[in-house]
Write an enzyme that holds these catalytic residues in place. Structure first.
Site, PDB file in Angstrom:
ATOM      1  CG  ASN A   1       0.732  42.596  10.676  1.00 36.37           C
ATOM      2  OD1 ASN A   1      -0.483  42.729  10.778  1.00 36.37           O
ATOM      3  ND2 ASN A   1       1.472  43.414   9.943  1.00 36.37           N
TER       4      ASN A   1
ATOM      5  CG  ASN B   1       5.619  41.362   2.469  1.00 40.62           C
ATOM      6  OD1 ASN B   1       5.940  41.438   3.652  1.00 40.62           O
ATOM      7  ND2 ASN B   1       5.635  42.408   1.658  1.00 40.62           N
TER       8      ASN B   1
ATOM      9  CB  SER C   1      -1.661  44.453  -0.959  1.00 39.26           C
ATOM     10  OG  SER C   1      -2.232  45.628  -1.488  1.00 39.26           O
TER      11      SER C   1
ATOM     12  CB  THR D   1       7.862  37.204  -7.183  1.00 37.94           C
ATOM     13  OG1 THR D   1       7.693  38.626  -7.249  1.00 37.94           O
ATOM     14  CG2 THR D   1       6.502  36.520  -7.271  1.00 37.94           C
TER      15      THR D   1
ATOM     16  CG  LEU E   1      10.414  45.699  -3.049  1.00 40.94           C
ATOM     17  CD1 LEU E   1      10.698  44.839  -1.825  1.00 40.94           C
ATOM     18  CD2 LEU E   1      11.146  47.041  -2.947  1.00 40.94           C
ATOM     19  CG  ASP E   2       6.749  45.600  -1.953  1.00 41.92           C
ATOM     20  OD1 ASP E   2       6.768  44.670  -1.132  1.00 41.92           O
ATOM     21  OD2 ASP E   2       7.222  46.723  -1.711  1.00 41.92           O
TER      22      ASP E   2
ATOM     23  CD  GLN F   1      -9.513  52.421  10.859  1.00 36.29           C
ATOM     24  OE1 GLN F   1      -9.034  53.528  11.069  1.00 36.29           O
ATOM     25  NE2 GLN F   1     -10.540  52.259  10.036  1.00 36.29           N
TER      26      GLN F   1
ATOM     27  CD  GLU G   1       0.012  46.582   7.864  1.00 37.46           C
ATOM     28  OE1 GLU G   1       0.778  45.684   8.256  1.00 37.46           O
ATOM     29  OE2 GLU G   1       0.399  47.731   7.552  1.00 37.46           O
TER      30      GLU G   1
END
Length: 222
Positions: free
Chosen positions: A22, A115, A144, A149, A152-153, A181, A183
């Site tokens: 990424n 994230n 996503s 925060t 977590l996630d 495809q 990220e």
């Protein structure tokens, strides 16, 4: 945080633990002129993370801080936060950073940490998201980008991307497809939303183009 006021490139600190795929995608978007930003520091919790060598070859400032050198998570996060703060970032970008950050770290950079998570949140927070999507018989899967925060996630989602799950998919093949495809296209697009000021997080929610975003923007990548 809104767009940078003087139109300078947004300063990004990117945190990685692995190959830095990424990070590569973010750098390509910057080079292509589709993301008005600069990576001012790449940091890792793993001394031999493959992405660090890629960052060095790209001429970026790099630091690796091993948790083994610290007594506990809080002291590690304090040292990491100090190094990040010295780089004066506008945004802290978690790009495959495989550590849960402490509440104190998140509070220090509140509203400026983002994230990417490999699921269509709020589904499948945590690990093994691809296998969990297959086990549930889901027709679609994705990734996503969200604000970080202390939970977590769980932060507000900025953008999502999705693909169809096929009968041939395994957890590994699905992980590869989500990365290739979705990220590597989704993260740069979400960061552009933020650095341009099109998306902002206020006390009562996330706003896109001045309107409260009741659902995240979703893009089909099939």
């Amino acid at each position: 945080m809104a767009a940078v006021a003087d139109n300078r490139p947004a300063r990004l600190v990117v945190l990685i633990s692995g190959r830095g795929r990424n990070l590569d995608a973010i750098l390509r978007a910057i080079d292509a002129g589709t993301l008005h930003a600069e990576v001012v520091l790449v940091a890792s919790n793993r001394i031999r993370a493959e992405g660090l060598q890629k960052a060095r070859l790209a001429g970026l400032n790099v630091v690796s801080i091993s948790p083994k050198e610290f007594a506990d998570r809080e002291s590690y996060d304090a040292a990491l936060a100090k190094r990040i703060a010295a780089a004066q970032p506008d945004w802290i970008v978690l790009a495959g950073f495989m550590r849960v950050l402490s509440d104190a770290f998140v509070a220090r950079f509140a509203g400026r940490i983002v994230n990417i998570h490999p699921s269509l949140l709020p589904k499948y927070k945590g690990l093994h998201t691809h296998q969990r999507a297959l086990d549930a018989g889901d027709a679609e899967h994705g990734a996503s980008v969200h604000f970080v925060t202390p939970t977590l996630d769980d932060g507000p989602v900025i953008r999502q991307g999705r693909i169809r799950i096929t009968e041939q998919d395994t957890a590994d093949s699905l992980a590869d497809r989500v990365m290739a495809q979705i990220e590597q296209r989704l993260y740069a697009a979400a960061l552009d939303d933020l650095v341009s000021g099109r998306v902002v997080w206020q006390d009562d929610g996330v706003y896109r183009d001045g309107r409260r975003q009741t659902q995240p923007l979703v893009t089909d990548y099939d």
